[in-house]
Structure formats: structure tokens, C-alpha cells
Scaffold this motif. Structure first.
Motif, PDB file in Angstrom:
ATOM      1  N   ARG A  27       0.829  -1.203   0.000  1.00 20.34           N
ATOM      2  CA  ARG A  27       0.000   0.000   0.000  1.00 20.34           C
ATOM      3  C   ARG A  27       0.867   1.257   0.000  1.00 20.34           C
ATOM      4  N   ALA A  28       1.917   1.249   0.828  1.00 26.83           N
ATOM      5  CA  ALA A  28       2.802   2.420   0.914  1.00 26.83           C
ATOM      6  C   ALA A  28       3.528   2.651  -0.409  1.00 26.83           C
ATOM      7  N   THR A  29       3.906   1.577  -1.070  1.00 25.24           N
ATOM      8  CA  THR A  29       4.574   1.698  -2.362  1.00 25.24           C
ATOM      9  C   THR A  29       3.628   2.296  -3.399  1.00 25.24           C
ATOM     10  N   ALA A  30       2.378   1.844  -3.399  1.00 26.53           N
ATOM     11  CA  ALA A  30       1.393   2.365  -4.352  1.00 26.53           C
ATOM     12  C   ALA A  30       1.109   3.842  -4.129  1.00 26.53           C
ATOM     13  N   ALA A  31       1.375   4.333  -2.916  1.00 27.52           N
ATOM     14  CA  ALA A  31       1.098   5.738  -2.588  1.00 27.52           C
ATOM     15  C   ALA A  31       2.243   6.670  -2.960  1.00 27.52           C
ATOM     16  N   LEU A  32       3.375   6.148  -3.438  1.00 27.46           N
ATOM     17  CA  LEU A  32       4.496   6.998  -3.822  1.00 27.46           C
ATOM     18  C   LEU A  32       4.110   7.885  -5.003  1.00 27.46           C
ATOM     19  N   ASP A  33       4.724   9.054  -5.074  1.00 27.69           N
ATOM     20  CA  ASP A  33       4.451   9.985  -6.172  1.00 27.69           C
ATOM     21  C   ASP A  33       4.762   9.325  -7.513  1.00 27.69           C
ATOM     22  N   GLY A  34       3.840   9.470  -8.431  1.00 29.14           N
ATOM     23  CA  GLY A  34       4.061   8.985  -9.778  1.00 29.14           C
ATOM     24  C   GLY A  34       3.727   7.539 -10.009  1.00 29.14           C
ATOM     25  N   VAL A  35       3.285   6.810  -8.983  1.00 28.53           N
ATOM     26  CA  VAL A  35       2.963   5.394  -9.161  1.00 28.53           C
ATOM     27  C   VAL A  35       1.589   5.250  -9.810  1.00 28.53           C
ATOM     28  N   ARG A  36       1.538   4.513 -10.910  1.00 28.50           N
ATOM     29  CA  ARG A  36       0.281   4.249 -11.594  1.00 28.50           C
ATOM     30  C   ARG A  36      -0.429   3.045 -10.970  1.00 28.50           C
ATOM     31  N   TRP A  37       0.324   1.993 -10.677  1.00 29.74           N
ATOM     32  CA  TRP A  37      -0.232   0.828  -9.972  1.00 29.74           C
ATOM     33  C   TRP A  37       0.900   0.003  -9.369  1.00 29.74           C
ATOM     34  N   ALA A  38       0.528  -0.819  -8.387  1.00 33.50           N
ATOM     35  CA  ALA A  38       1.464  -1.750  -7.743  1.00 33.50           C
ATOM     36  C   ALA A  38       0.755  -3.086  -7.598  1.00 33.50           C
ATOM     37  N   VAL A  39       1.409  -4.143  -8.075  1.00 36.66           N
ATOM     38  CA  VAL A  39       0.814  -5.482  -8.064  1.00 36.66           C
ATOM     39  C   VAL A  39       1.741  -6.440  -7.321  1.00 36.66           C
ATOM     40  N   GLY A  40       1.199  -7.105  -6.304  1.00 35.09           N
ATOM     41  CA  GLY A  40       1.955  -8.103  -5.573  1.00 35.09           C
ATOM     42  C   GLY A  40       1.752  -9.478  -6.160  1.00 35.09           C
ATOM     43  N   PRO A  46       7.580  -9.233   3.098  1.00 37.25           N
ATOM     44  CA  PRO A  46       8.173  -7.943   3.438  1.00 37.25           C
ATOM     45  C   PRO A  46       9.648  -7.850   3.048  1.00 37.25           C
ATOM     46  N   GLY A  47      10.055  -6.655   2.663  1.00 38.32           N
ATOM     47  CA  GLY A  47      11.454  -6.368   2.380  1.00 38.32           C
ATOM     48  C   GLY A  47      11.922  -5.206   3.209  1.00 38.32           C
ATOM     49  N   LYS A  48      13.017  -4.578   2.806  1.00 36.45           N
ATOM     50  CA  LYS A  48      13.556  -3.416   3.522  1.00 36.45           C
ATOM     51  C   LYS A  48      12.850  -2.159   3.035  1.00 36.45           C
ATOM     52  N   GLY A  49      11.726  -1.860   3.633  1.00 32.57           N
ATOM     53  CA  GLY A  49      10.961  -0.680   3.259  1.00 32.57           C
ATOM     54  C   GLY A  49       9.916  -0.931   2.200  1.00 32.57           C
ATOM     55  N   HIS A  50      10.244  -1.756   1.221  1.00 28.81           N
ATOM     56  CA  HIS A  50       9.311  -2.098   0.156  1.00 28.81           C
ATOM     57  C   HIS A  50       9.248  -3.616   0.025  1.00 28.81           C
ATOM     58  N   PRO A  51       8.111  -4.153  -0.425  1.00 24.92           N
ATOM     59  CA  PRO A  51       7.958  -5.607  -0.447  1.00 24.92           C
ATOM     60  C   PRO A  51       8.766  -6.270  -1.554  1.00 24.92           C
ATOM     61  N   ILE A  52       8.951  -7.564  -1.402  1.00 31.58           N
ATOM     62  CA  ILE A  52       9.598  -8.398  -2.415  1.00 31.58           C
ATOM     63  C   ILE A  52       8.514  -9.269  -3.037  1.00 31.58           C
TER      64      ILE A  52
END
Length: 371
Positions: A27-40, A46-52
Motif C-alpha cells: 500500500r505504501a509503495t502504491a502511494a508513492l508519487d508517480g505510481v500508476r499501480w502496484a501489483v503483488g 516484506p522487504g527493507k521498506g518495500h515488499p519483495i
């Protein structure tokens, strides 16, 4: 398919276990500026700040942290010619030595053939590294679509070598240089800093591909076998896509033909072929089983149940070459999700189909050079 919101989804059954922290990071990754979509992917963790196990499409901006430090990490599959009478796990394992040290050949020439200049990291070329990286000799377990698999150069009697490794310290140095200048910020892809990162990134991707090829060459030479490359896919990279930038961190491409999805070292590897246009799955597929436990949790839990020597032979009868006891516990099969469930989520959503499965014979991770 688990839909979180209009920009965020996970290619997994609602009954599949996805750790809450992994979903929060997605969810946090998808909220970054400029992100169109994020698919897991179904191996999301979990990773270091962003998921793997994630694919992220951005507009006009690249985020080095979404690729991570092991730029160019991927998996290469080779056909390896061995007479069946010579395939004895323990005897082959004893012949696999010296793969941790520098290659005695000309690293500069090897890299040059891949369009990469030598760097201070050339001494690591042809080495597997730690973590979940490996080189694994495998046999065909089942042919689901025999005609299609044979068209790739694999028959029921074929042995294959699967190599999972990346750019070693080179990719990490590129990420570290970015952090020193920009912290966790993204870069304008067309800006000077963005172009500088992408150039270094592309070199690391090519370096990782050359590294996997050399690992396979050294592995085959040590057991006296002939080697034939089948394909190489990268799962840590960013590349142009649909007018934006597609970041993959622990996600195999959906648009390059068949890919392999290995389980833990005690499980089967799946050869799959993508289906459809890739929109549903972020133009990506799972790259493995995905961790169920952190490394520290795995060490504690597995030590309570097994001795190190117990983990050097798997339930499938394969041999594990690993002289690092911590790594043995951290990479135990129990620390990973079930690969059949991960691949099942992908096939249930009709984003790929199974072509074949491979069974491990010898998994090489690391060996003390003093032995």
C-alpha cells in the motif's frame, strides 16, 4: 485475485497467506508519487521498506529502492549433458569445489562479450553469493505439455542446471551511491541523475546475466559436463513500459516467454508459460516460493527441530552443499511458502500455465575453501 484498491492488488487467492506487513508495504509503495499501480505476486513478503514479489509502474520517475541492491538478479536455465549412470548426487556434490573463489579465466574478456566493462567487482564474477542464491542440478519430474517443452530443448531424460544469482556487490554499490545523494527519493527518468542511474543499472543487469553464465560454466566444468543455455530472465530491474517505468523486485517477466519458478531447495521447480496480455498480473509472475519466516525466525525455529546435517539431504532425496550453518537454517524448506500454492494462484487466475516440473538433485550454495 485480491483487490486492495484501484491501484493496488495481489495475484493470490484470498485463502493464501499474505503477511500483513507485506500488504502494508505494498500500500505504501502504491502511494508513492508517480505510481500508476502496484501489483503483488503470490510470493509477496516484506522487504527493507518495500515488499519483495512486486511489480510497480510509474510515470516519469524511477525509484532505485523499488529495484533494490541486487540489480540484475535473475535465473538462468541450462541443459546439461550427463549420462544417467553418472548422476549420483553425493559423488557429484564432492566434485563441486572452488566455486567461491575468483575465476582463473579472463574476467575482463568474459564481461566484454556481454558488453560490460571491468569494475572493482570483477573478482566476484562467476560466484553465487549468499542469501537465497544457488546453482541446482535438476532432473525432469513431470512433462505437462511434452511437445511445448521439447520445443525448448528439454526431454524427459534431460538434466538441467538452474542458476539464481545477481550482480553481487556491483548493484549494491549503485544503490548506495544513490542513497548518499538522494536518500529514498525517486529520480526523474529523463533528468541527469535519472539517466546516470539507468546507465549504471543497465550495466548491472548485463553483469548479472554474465555472472549466471559463468557460474553455470564453472559448475559444468567441475563435473565434466557439457552446457547449453536455454534462457535467462531478470527479476530485479526497471525498464520502459507503456509510456512509464516498470519496476520489478522479485518478480519474473510475463512478456519474455517461458520462465522458471523454483520452490525452496527441498521442493520442485515449475516451468511455466505466460498467458493473456499481462494486465491482470502487472506483466509479471512470481519468481519463487517467497519467505514465510524471516531469517532470524528461521534460525531459531529450525534449530529447535533439526541438526545442520539433517538439512543437507532433503525430503526429495537431493543433496544440499552448504557449509554455512546459519545459511542452512535460514534457507530451510520450512522457511518458505509452498511452491504448489504459489504457482496454483497464478494458474487459477489464468496468467500462466504449467509446462513441466523439475526435481532437485544437487543444490550448491557455498563450500568452505579450506576443506
Amino acid at each position: 485475485m485480491i483487490r486492495i484498491d484501484e491501484r493496488t492488488r495481489i495475484v493470490a487467492s484470498p485463502s493464501s497467506w499474505i503477511e500483513g506487513e507485506a500488504e502494508r508495504q505494498l500500500r505504501a509503495t502504491a502511494a508513492l508519487d508517480g505510481v500508476r499501480w502496484a501489483v503483488g505476486m503470490p510470493d509477496l513478503h516484506p522487504g527493507k521498506g518495500h515488499p519483495i514479489g512486486v511489480a510497480v509502474l510509474t510515470d516519469g520517475v524511477v525509484y532505485p529502492h523499488l529495484v533494490g541492491g541486487d540489480i540484475g538478479c535473475g535465473m538462468a536455465l541450462f541443459r546439461i549433458e550427463l549420462a544417467s549412470s553418472k548422476v549420483h548426487g553425493e559423488r557429484l556434490a564432492k566434485r563441486l569445489r572452488g566455486l567461491e573463489g575468483p575465476w582463473e579465466g579472463d574476467s575482463a574478456d568474459w564481461l566484454r562479450a556481454s558488453g560490460v566493462e571491468s569494475t572493482s567487482f570483477s573478482g566476484s564474477l562467476g560466484t553465487i553469493g549468499g542469501g537465497n542464491h544457488f546453482a541446482e542440478l535438476q532432473a525432469v519430474h513431470a512433462m505437462v505439455d511434452g511437445a511445448r517443452v521439447e520445443s525448448l530443448g528439454v526431454r524427459e531424460s534431460t538434466f538441467v542446471l538452474l542458476v539464481h544469482s545477481g550482480s553481487r556487490g556491483l548493484g549494491e554499490s549503485i544503490l548506495r551511491a544513490h542513497v548518499e545523494r538522494h536518500g529514498a527519493k525517486g529520480l526523474e527518468a529523463e533528468g541527469e541523475d535519472g539517466r546516470r542511474y539507468l546507465h549504471a543499472h543497465d550495466d548491472a543487469v548485463a553483469w548479472g546475466r554474465a555472472n549466471r553464465a559463468l557460474i553455470a560454466h564453472r559448475f559444468a566444468a567441475s563435473i565434466g559436463a557439457e552446457l547449453h543455455p536455454l534462457f535467462d530472465v531478470c527479476h530485479n530491474a526497471v525498464l520502459p513500459h507503456d509510456g512509464g517505468w516498470l519496476h520489478r523486485k522479485g518478480a519474473a517477466p510475463h512478456d519474455v516467454g517461458p520462465v522458471v519458478i523454483p520452490g525452496s531447495r527441498g521442493a520442485l521447480t515449475y516451468l511455466v508459460e505466460p498467458l493473456g496480455d499481462g494486465l491482470l498480473c502487472g506483466h509479471s509472475l512470481a519468481h519463487g516460493a517467497g519467505r514465510k519466516w524471516t531469517r532470524s525466525d528461521a534460525r531459531e525455529r529450525i534449530r529447535e527441530r533439526f541438526r545442520a546435517d539433517d538439512l543437507r539431504r532433503t525430503a526429495l532425496g537431493s543433496i544440499v552443499v552448504c557449509d554455512d550453518k546459519d545459511l542452512l537454517f535460514e534457507e530451510a524448506p520450512e522457511a518458505y511458502k509452498r511452491i504448489d500454492r504459489v504457482v496454483g494462484d497464478l494458474t487459477d487466475d489464468h496468467v500462466c500455465r504449467i509446462l513441466a516440473t523439475f526435481r532437485p538433485l544437487v543444490t550448491y550454495k557455498t563450500r568452505h575453501t579450506t576443506r
